[in-house]
Write a protein that holds these residues in place. Structure first.
Motif, PDB file in Angstrom:
ATOM      1  N   MET A  52      38.881  31.947  39.849  1.00 47.19           N
ATOM      2  CA  MET A  52      38.116  33.170  39.688  1.00 47.19           C
ATOM      3  C   MET A  52      36.670  32.863  39.291  1.00 47.19           C
ATOM      4  O   MET A  52      35.753  33.447  39.815  1.00 47.19           O
ATOM      5  CB  MET A  52      38.827  34.045  38.650  1.00 47.19           C
ATOM      6  N   LYS A  53      36.524  31.920  38.316  1.00 52.30           N
ATOM      7  CA  LYS A  53      35.173  31.550  37.886  1.00 52.30           C
ATOM      8  C   LYS A  53      34.382  30.954  39.045  1.00 52.30           C
ATOM      9  O   LYS A  53      33.203  31.212  39.187  1.00 52.30           O
ATOM     10  CB  LYS A  53      35.218  30.539  36.742  1.00 52.30           C
ATOM     11  N   THR A  54      35.053  30.133  39.858  1.00 48.81           N
ATOM     12  CA  THR A  54      34.386  29.482  40.981  1.00 48.81           C
ATOM     13  C   THR A  54      33.901  30.514  41.985  1.00 48.81           C
ATOM     14  O   THR A  54      32.757  30.435  42.450  1.00 48.81           O
ATOM     15  CB  THR A  54      35.341  28.490  41.669  1.00 48.81           C
ATOM     16  N   SER A  55      34.737  31.481  42.290  1.00 50.41           N
ATOM     17  CA  SER A  55      34.313  32.493  43.263  1.00 50.41           C
ATOM     18  C   SER A  55      33.178  33.345  42.720  1.00 50.41           C
ATOM     19  O   SER A  55      32.274  33.722  43.453  1.00 50.41           O
ATOM     20  CB  SER A  55      35.494  33.371  43.687  1.00 50.41           C
ATOM     21  N   ARG A  56      33.217  33.636  41.401  1.00 50.20           N
ATOM     22  CA  ARG A  56      32.110  34.385  40.791  1.00 50.20           C
ATOM     23  C   ARG A  56      30.813  33.577  40.845  1.00 50.20           C
ATOM     24  O   ARG A  56      29.747  34.124  41.091  1.00 50.20           O
ATOM     25  CB  ARG A  56      32.433  34.727  39.339  1.00 50.20           C
ATOM     26  N   SER A  57      30.931  32.275  40.608  1.00 51.04           N
ATOM     27  CA  SER A  57      29.741  31.418  40.652  1.00 51.04           C
ATOM     28  C   SER A  57      29.143  31.379  42.052  1.00 51.04           C
ATOM     29  O   SER A  57      27.931  31.464  42.223  1.00 51.04           O
ATOM     30  CB  SER A  57      30.086  30.001  40.201  1.00 51.04           C
ATOM     31  N   PHE A  58      30.012  31.233  43.067  1.00 47.04           N
ATOM     32  CA  PHE A  58      29.522  31.208  44.438  1.00 47.04           C
ATOM     33  C   PHE A  58      28.906  32.552  44.824  1.00 47.04           C
ATOM     34  O   PHE A  58      27.889  32.602  45.502  1.00 47.04           O
ATOM     35  CB  PHE A  58      30.635  30.836  45.420  1.00 47.04           C
ATOM     36  N   LEU A  59      29.530  33.632  44.385  1.00 45.82           N
ATOM     37  CA  LEU A  59      29.006  34.960  44.673  1.00 45.82           C
ATOM     38  C   LEU A  59      27.636  35.146  44.015  1.00 45.82           C
ATOM     39  O   LEU A  59      26.698  35.626  44.645  1.00 45.82           O
ATOM     40  CB  LEU A  59      29.977  36.045  44.199  1.00 45.82           C
ATOM     41  N   SER A  60      27.530  34.713  42.757  1.00 47.61           N
ATOM     42  CA  SER A  60      26.237  34.804  42.058  1.00 47.61           C
ATOM     43  C   SER A  60      25.168  33.971  42.758  1.00 47.61           C
ATOM     44  O   SER A  60      24.034  34.409  42.914  1.00 47.61           O
ATOM     45  CB  SER A  60      26.371  34.325  40.608  1.00 47.61           C
ATOM     46  N   TYR A  79      17.466  28.717  28.518  1.00 47.63           N
ATOM     47  CA  TYR A  79      18.773  29.150  28.037  1.00 47.63           C
ATOM     48  C   TYR A  79      19.758  28.027  28.313  1.00 47.63           C
ATOM     49  O   TYR A  79      19.829  27.511  29.424  1.00 47.63           O
ATOM     50  CB  TYR A  79      19.226  30.440  28.736  1.00 47.63           C
ATOM     51  N   THR A  80      20.507  27.612  27.283  1.00 46.23           N
ATOM     52  CA  THR A  80      21.467  26.521  27.408  1.00 46.23           C
ATOM     53  C   THR A  80      22.835  27.000  26.949  1.00 46.23           C
ATOM     54  O   THR A  80      23.001  28.148  26.542  1.00 46.23           O
ATOM     55  CB  THR A  80      21.049  25.318  26.528  1.00 46.23           C
ATOM     56  N   GLU A  81      23.809  26.109  26.977  1.00 49.19           N
ATOM     57  CA  GLU A  81      25.142  26.451  26.512  1.00 49.19           C
ATOM     58  C   GLU A  81      25.145  26.839  25.034  1.00 49.19           C
ATOM     59  O   GLU A  81      26.000  27.581  24.586  1.00 49.19           O
ATOM     60  CB  GLU A  81      26.104  25.296  26.755  1.00 49.19           C
ATOM     61  N   ARG A  82      24.199  26.336  24.266  1.00 48.27           N
ATOM     62  CA  ARG A  82      24.110  26.665  22.838  1.00 48.27           C
ATOM     63  C   ARG A  82      23.336  27.951  22.580  1.00 48.27           C
ATOM     64  O   ARG A  82      23.275  28.420  21.470  1.00 48.27           O
ATOM     65  CB  ARG A  82      23.459  25.509  22.079  1.00 48.27           C
ATOM     66  N   VAL A  85      20.050  36.313  36.544  1.00 45.04           N
ATOM     67  CA  VAL A  85      20.384  35.135  37.339  1.00 45.04           C
ATOM     68  C   VAL A  85      21.578  34.381  36.748  1.00 45.04           C
ATOM     69  O   VAL A  85      22.441  33.919  37.473  1.00 45.04           O
ATOM     70  CB  VAL A  85      19.159  34.198  37.462  1.00 45.04           C
ATOM     71  N   LEU A  86      21.626  34.278  35.446  1.00 44.35           N
ATOM     72  CA  LEU A  86      22.712  33.547  34.773  1.00 44.35           C
ATOM     73  C   LEU A  86      23.727  34.510  34.153  1.00 44.35           C
ATOM     74  O   LEU A  86      24.290  34.237  33.099  1.00 44.35           O
ATOM     75  CB  LEU A  86      22.129  32.632  33.696  1.00 44.35           C
ATOM     76  N   ALA A  87      23.979  35.618  34.810  1.00 43.94           N
ATOM     77  CA  ALA A  87      24.824  36.684  34.259  1.00 43.94           C
ATOM     78  C   ALA A  87      26.192  36.191  33.822  1.00 43.94           C
ATOM     79  O   ALA A  87      26.693  36.593  32.768  1.00 43.94           O
ATOM     80  CB  ALA A  87      24.969  37.807  35.282  1.00 43.94           C
ATOM     81  N   ASP A  88      26.803  35.301  34.600  1.00 39.63           N
ATOM     82  CA  ASP A  88      28.141  34.819  34.241  1.00 39.63           C
ATOM     83  C   ASP A  88      28.125  34.053  32.922  1.00 39.63           C
ATOM     84  O   ASP A  88      29.079  34.083  32.161  1.00 39.63           O
ATOM     85  CB  ASP A  88      28.744  33.980  35.367  1.00 39.63           C
ATOM     86  N   ARG A  89      27.036  33.390  32.591  1.00 37.79           N
ATOM     87  CA  ARG A  89      26.913  32.680  31.300  1.00 37.79           C
ATOM     88  C   ARG A  89      26.896  33.648  30.133  1.00 37.79           C
ATOM     89  O   ARG A  89      27.441  33.373  29.081  1.00 37.79           O
ATOM     90  CB  ARG A  89      25.646  31.826  31.258  1.00 37.79           C
ATOM     91  N   PHE A  90      26.270  34.785  30.313  1.00 35.04           N
ATOM     92  CA  PHE A  90      26.165  35.772  29.233  1.00 35.04           C
ATOM     93  C   PHE A  90      27.474  36.540  29.069  1.00 35.04           C
ATOM     94  O   PHE A  90      27.808  36.963  27.982  1.00 35.04           O
ATOM     95  CB  PHE A  90      24.995  36.724  29.473  1.00 35.04           C
ATOM     96  N   GLN A  91      28.239  36.706  30.153  1.00 34.24           N
ATOM     97  CA  GLN A  91      29.515  37.410  30.062  1.00 34.24           C
ATOM     98  C   GLN A  91      30.568  36.572  29.357  1.00 34.24           C
ATOM     99  O   GLN A  91      31.471  37.107  28.728  1.00 34.24           O
ATOM    100  CB  GLN A  91      30.002  37.788  31.471  1.00 34.24           C
ATOM    101  N   GLU A  92      30.481  35.237  29.457  1.00 32.08           N
ATOM    102  CA  GLU A  92      31.465  34.350  28.850  1.00 32.08           C
ATOM    103  C   GLU A  92      31.373  34.356  27.326  1.00 32.08           C
ATOM    104  O   GLU A  92      32.322  34.051  26.656  1.00 32.08           O
ATOM    105  CB  GLU A  92      31.285  32.916  29.364  1.00 32.08           C
ATOM    106  N   LYS A  93      30.202  34.678  26.770  1.00 32.61           N
ATOM    107  CA  LYS A  93      30.014  34.598  25.310  1.00 32.61           C
ATOM    108  C   LYS A  93      30.697  35.670  24.575  1.00 32.61           C
ATOM    109  O   LYS A  93      31.030  36.652  24.609  1.00 32.61           O
ATOM    110  CB  LYS A  93      28.534  34.600  24.965  1.00 32.61           C
TER     111      LYS A  93
END
Length: 168
Positions: A1-9, A52-55, A160-168
């Protein structure tokens, strides 16, 4: 699921890249996506870069000097136009030589999004007191005009990095 979201993004980003071309870019060699805000160098040989980083949100304060290294390490402080003082959490420092026999130190700090919004909306000067070995503190001053587009940078990065912000 994450992979498909990343490709879609990534597909959406590539199709709409002119809309996001100001702060975010994809490396043609590694396909890595990066969103960076830079103030450019001031007359006093200092520059701030945000990313913006993982931290979370990071701020790099690059200082170029003629003398020996100041050994900028440790938590520091920032004050916005004689107002609230913010603590900057230290992560690391990069050091290097630059042309004309000058030395570059670039400490990296974790900062809050609230601090970034405050930088973007202030008028006047922003003063940083960087923890150093010699002198004990290094004072670096920036004009608030250099930060006027931070809100646009934050919005573009979050899009652009929406999936990173949703994971938090």
């Amino acid at each position: 699921m994450k992979t498909s979201r990343s490709f879609l993004s990534l597909a959406v980003f590539l199709c709409c890249s002119p809309a996001f071309a100001e702060y975010c870019a994809i490396s043609s060699e590694t396909a890595a996506m990066a969103c960076t805000f830079s103030t450019g160098f001031t007359q006093k040989d200092a520059q701030i870069d945000l990313s913006y980083t993982e931290r979370g949100w990071t701020m790099t304060v690059t200082v170029i000097q003629k003398k020996v290294f100041a050994m900028i390490e440790g938590d520091s402080k920032a004050q916005i136009k004689n107002g609230e003082t913010y603590n900057l959490e230290y992560v690391s420092t990069r050091r290097d030589m630059v042309p004309r026999r000058k030395l570059k130190e670039a400490p990296v700090y974790i900062v809050s999004e609230a601090f970034l919004h405050e930088l973007g909306s202030t008028k006047g000067k922003v003063t940083f007191w960087l923890s150093a070995e010699d002198p004990k503190e290094m004072k670096v001053v920036f004009s608030s005009k250099l930060f006027k587009d931070i809100d646009a940078y934050i919005a573009e990065t979050k899009t652009v990095l929406a999936d990173r912000f949703q994971e938090k």
